[in-house]
Design a protein around this motif. Structure first.
Motif, PDB file in Angstrom:
ATOM      1  N   UNK A 202       0.850  -1.187   0.000  1.00  0.00           N
ATOM      2  CA  UNK A 202       0.000   0.000   0.000  1.00  0.00           C
ATOM      3  C   UNK A 202       0.883   1.233   0.000  1.00  0.00           C
ATOM      4  N   UNK A 203       0.794   1.995  -1.085  1.00  0.00           N
ATOM      5  CA  UNK A 203       1.578   3.214  -1.154  1.00  0.00           C
ATOM      6  C   UNK A 203       1.159   4.195  -0.060  1.00  0.00           C
ATOM      7  N   UNK A 204      -0.138   4.245   0.233  1.00  0.00           N
ATOM      8  CA  UNK A 204      -0.611   5.143   1.302  1.00  0.00           C
ATOM      9  C   UNK A 204       0.032   4.777   2.629  1.00  0.00           C
ATOM     10  N   UNK A 205       0.112   3.485   2.932  1.00  0.00           N
ATOM     11  CA  UNK A 205       0.785   3.052   4.160  1.00  0.00           C
ATOM     12  C   UNK A 205       2.261   3.430   4.138  1.00  0.00           C
ATOM     13  N   UNK A 206       2.907   3.187   2.985  1.00  0.00           N
ATOM     14  CA  UNK A 206       4.325   3.536   2.849  1.00  0.00           C
ATOM     15  C   UNK A 206       4.539   5.032   3.063  1.00  0.00           C
ATOM     16  N   UNK A 207       3.710   5.846   2.427  1.00  0.00           N
ATOM     17  CA  UNK A 207       3.870   7.289   2.513  1.00  0.00           C
ATOM     18  C   UNK A 207       3.604   7.781   3.938  1.00  0.00           C
ATOM     19  N   UNK A 208       2.587   7.228   4.582  1.00  0.00           N
ATOM     20  CA  UNK A 208       2.316   7.606   5.977  1.00  0.00           C
ATOM     21  C   UNK A 208       3.503   7.273   6.870  1.00  0.00           C
ATOM     22  N   UNK A 209       4.117   6.142   6.637  1.00  0.00           N
ATOM     23  CA  UNK A 209       5.296   5.758   7.414  1.00  0.00           C
ATOM     24  C   UNK A 209       6.452   6.735   7.164  1.00  0.00           C
ATOM     25  N   UNK A 210       6.694   7.061   5.889  1.00  0.00           N
ATOM     26  CA  UNK A 210       7.775   7.995   5.553  1.00  0.00           C
ATOM     27  C   UNK A 210       7.525   9.376   6.158  1.00  0.00           C
ATOM     28  N   UNK A 211       6.266   9.795   6.196  1.00  0.00           N
ATOM     29  CA  UNK A 211       5.954  11.084   6.810  1.00  0.00           C
ATOM     30  C   UNK A 211       6.229  11.066   8.310  1.00  0.00           C
ATOM     31  N   UNK A 212       6.022   9.932   8.954  1.00  0.00           N
ATOM     32  CA  UNK A 212       6.318   9.807  10.381  1.00  0.00           C
ATOM     33  C   UNK A 212       7.822   9.868  10.639  1.00  0.00           C
ATOM     34  N   UNK A 213       8.608   9.449   9.676  1.00  0.00           N
ATOM     35  CA  UNK A 213      10.057   9.613   9.783  1.00  0.00           C
ATOM     36  C   UNK A 213      10.400  11.093   9.705  1.00  0.00           C
ATOM     37  N   UNK A 214       9.775  11.800   8.758  1.00  0.00           N
ATOM     38  CA  UNK A 214      10.025  13.242   8.616  1.00  0.00           C
ATOM     39  C   UNK A 214       9.651  14.010   9.876  1.00  0.00           C
ATOM     40  N   UNK A 215       8.594  13.569  10.543  1.00  0.00           N
ATOM     41  CA  UNK A 215       8.144  14.272  11.756  1.00  0.00           C
ATOM     42  C   UNK A 215       8.934  13.863  12.992  1.00  0.00           C
ATOM     43  N   UNK A 216       9.780  12.849  12.869  1.00  0.00           N
ATOM     44  CA  UNK A 216      10.573  12.397  14.008  1.00  0.00           C
ATOM     45  C   UNK A 216       9.888  11.327  14.842  1.00  0.00           C
ATOM     46  N   UNK A 217       8.691  10.930  14.449  1.00  0.00           N
ATOM     47  CA  UNK A 217       7.952   9.916  15.196  1.00  0.00           C
ATOM     48  C   UNK A 217       8.585   8.528  15.046  1.00  0.00           C
ATOM     49  N   UNK A 218       9.117   8.220  13.847  1.00  0.00           N
ATOM     50  CA  UNK A 218       9.792   6.947  13.591  1.00  0.00           C
ATOM     51  C   UNK A 218      11.242   7.231  13.213  1.00  0.00           C
ATOM     52  N   UNK A 219      12.101   6.247  13.470  1.00  0.00           N
ATOM     53  CA  UNK A 219      13.487   6.324  13.020  1.00  0.00           C
ATOM     54  C   UNK A 219      13.625   5.547  11.716  1.00  0.00           C
ATOM     55  N   UNK A 220      14.593   5.952  10.923  1.00  0.00           N
ATOM     56  CA  UNK A 220      14.872   5.255   9.670  1.00  0.00           C
ATOM     57  C   UNK A 220      15.329   3.825   9.929  1.00  0.00           C
ATOM     58  N   UNK A 221      14.966   2.921   9.029  1.00  0.00           N
ATOM     59  CA  UNK A 221      15.535   1.576   9.037  1.00  0.00           C
ATOM     60  C   UNK A 221      15.707   1.130   7.597  1.00  0.00           C
ATOM     61  N   UNK A 222      16.333   0.006   7.382  1.00  0.00           N
ATOM     62  CA  UNK A 222      16.671  -0.448   6.033  1.00  0.00           C
ATOM     63  C   UNK A 222      15.420  -0.659   5.166  1.00  0.00           C
ATOM     64  N   UNK A 223      14.293  -1.008   5.752  1.00  0.00           N
ATOM     65  CA  UNK A 223      13.067  -1.196   4.973  1.00  0.00           C
ATOM     66  C   UNK A 223      12.566   0.104   4.352  1.00  0.00           C
ATOM     67  N   UNK A 224      13.008   1.230   4.899  1.00  0.00           N
ATOM     68  CA  UNK A 224      12.587   2.510   4.349  1.00  0.00           C
ATOM     69  C   UNK A 224      13.184   2.753   2.967  1.00  0.00           C
ATOM     70  N   UNK A 225      14.276   2.087   2.639  1.00  0.00           N
ATOM     71  CA  UNK A 225      14.801   2.152   1.269  1.00  0.00           C
ATOM     72  C   UNK A 225      13.795   1.556   0.301  1.00  0.00           C
ATOM     73  N   UNK A 226      13.151   0.474   0.705  1.00  0.00           N
ATOM     74  CA  UNK A 226      12.124  -0.141  -0.140  1.00  0.00           C
ATOM     75  C   UNK A 226      10.919   0.793  -0.275  1.00  0.00           C
ATOM     76  N   UNK A 227      10.507   1.409   0.826  1.00  0.00           N
ATOM     77  CA  UNK A 227       9.386   2.359   0.756  1.00  0.00           C
ATOM     78  C   UNK A 227       9.738   3.544  -0.141  1.00  0.00           C
ATOM     79  N   UNK A 228      10.953   4.045  -0.016  1.00  0.00           N
ATOM     80  CA  UNK A 228      11.384   5.170  -0.842  1.00  0.00           C
ATOM     81  C   UNK A 228      11.479   4.767  -2.308  1.00  0.00           C
ATOM     82  N   UNK A 229      11.921   3.542  -2.572  1.00  0.00           N
ATOM     83  CA  UNK A 229      11.995   3.105  -3.971  1.00  0.00           C
ATOM     84  C   UNK A 229      10.600   3.009  -4.579  1.00  0.00           C
ATOM     85  N   UNK A 230       9.625   2.592  -3.782  1.00  0.00           N
ATOM     86  CA  UNK A 230       8.242   2.564  -4.265  1.00  0.00           C
ATOM     87  C   UNK A 230       7.768   3.976  -4.562  1.00  0.00           C
TER      88      UNK A 230
END
Length: 100
Positions: free
Chosen positions: A56-84
């Motif tokens: 789900x791109x919406x799920x991926x994007x929501x997760x990436x936005x939480x990284x931008x807000x500082x709510x989540x920390x980056x992890x290796x799976x975020x490369x996959x979300x970013x590639x999507x």
């Protein structure tokens, strides 16, 4: 093959600068669900039991936005979300007939 992270950074920045030059500051994405292939299977061309998942791109994007807000920390799976994100962004811009 070795890929330097600095070169990846340069390419991403070049693409983002090209979007700015084209005055593209926002892109409307109508895609949500997409096919995904497990990392263990992505290079296995001989597999007869390749299974696709649904992302789900919406799920991926929501997760990436939480990284931008500082709510989540980056992890290796975020490369996959970013590639999507980059894949869907490219498809969307291409379909809108705005070429880079």
């Amino acid at each position: 093959m070795k890929i330097k992270t600095k070169e990846i950074e340069q390419l991403v920045l070049m693409l983002l600068n090209k979007l700015k030059e084209k005055d593209i500051s926002e892109v409307t994405i109508d895609t949500d669900y997409y096919w995904s292939v497990d990392w263990n299977d992505i290079e296995n061309f001989k597999s007869e039991s390749l299974e696709f998942g649904v992302g789900s791109f919406c799920d991926d994007w929501n997760h990436l936005q939480k990284i931008l807000s500082g709510e989540f920390e980056l992890n290796v799976l975020d490369l996959q979300r970013l590639s999507t994100l980059l894949n869907i962004l490219g498809k969307t811009i291409h379909e809108s007939e705005v070429s880079l």
